[in-house]
Motif scaffolding. Structure first.
Motif, short mmCIF file in Angstrom:
data_model
loop_
_atom_site.label_atom_id
_atom_site.label_comp_id
_atom_site.label_asym_id
_atom_site.label_seq_id
_atom_site.Cartn_x
_atom_site.Cartn_y
_atom_site.Cartn_z
N VAL A 58 13.76 4.65 -1.51
CA VAL A 58 12.50 5.46 -1.94
C VAL A 58 12.30 6.54 -0.75
N THR A 59 11.55 7.40 -1.41
CA THR A 59 11.01 8.52 -0.27
C THR A 59 9.32 8.10 -0.54
N GLU B 176 8.64 9.25 4.65
CA GLU B 176 9.69 8.53 5.34
C GLU B 176 10.57 8.09 4.41
N ASP B 177 11.82 7.76 4.71
CA ASP B 177 12.89 7.11 3.95
C ASP B 177 12.78 5.75 3.94
N SER B 178 12.62 4.93 2.86
CA SER B 178 12.73 3.34 2.86
C SER B 178 13.80 2.89 3.30
N ALA C 132 0.88 -1.51 -0.07
CA ALA C 132 -0.02 -0.06 0.05
C ALA C 132 0.94 1.14 -0.09
N GLN C 133 2.15 1.27 0.42
CA GLN C 133 3.20 2.32 0.30
C GLN C 133 3.43 2.83 -1.13
#
Length: 101
Positions: free
Chosen positions: A81-82, A87-89, A63-64
Motif C-alpha cells: 500500500v502507498t 510512505e510505502d507500507s 488510522a492510516q
C-alpha cells in the motif's frame, strides 16, 4: 537387444471415446468437490481476502489510509500500500486491512 528405430512399430495408445474423455474430465474438474476442498482447508477465505483488495483499492489500517499498488495473489498472501502520507507500507497481510469507505 537393440531396437532399430527406423523399423520399430509405434506403440498404440488406447483409444478413448469422446464420451469417456468428457466423463474423465468432469471427474477431474468437479467444481463442487474443488469448492468443498477449498472451504474445508480455509484456502477460500484466505484467497477471497486477497482478491477483495485489487490494485487501486482504497484501504485503511487503523488510522492510516492509502491505496493498494501491488497484490501478490495468488502466489503471495500480501499486498503493498502507498499510504496517504506518501510512505510505502512494505508487505501487509490483507487480513489487517479494511476497505476505506
Amino acid at each position: 537387444a537393440e531396437v532399430d528405430q527406423d523399423t520399430a512399430e509405434p506403440s498404440e495408445a488406447p483409444v478413448v471415446s469422446d464420451a469417456d474423455a468428457d466423463a474423465m474430465m468432469d471427474e477431474l474438474l468437479d467444481e463442487d468437490a474443488l469448492v468443498d476442498a477449498l472451504h474445508s482447508s480455509g484456502a477460500a477465505e484466505e484467497l477471497s481476502s486477497i482478491i477483495n483488495f485489487p490494485v487501486g483499492t482504497r484501504v485503511c489500517k487503523g488510522a492510516q489510509k492509502g491505496e493498494v499498488y501491488w497484490n501478490g495473489a495468488p502466489t503471495h498472501h500480501f499486498v503493498k500500500v502507498t499510504w496517504d502520507t506518501g510512505e510505502d507500507s512494505g508487505l501487509v497481510d490483507p487480513d489487517e486491512l479494511e476497505l476505506d469507505e
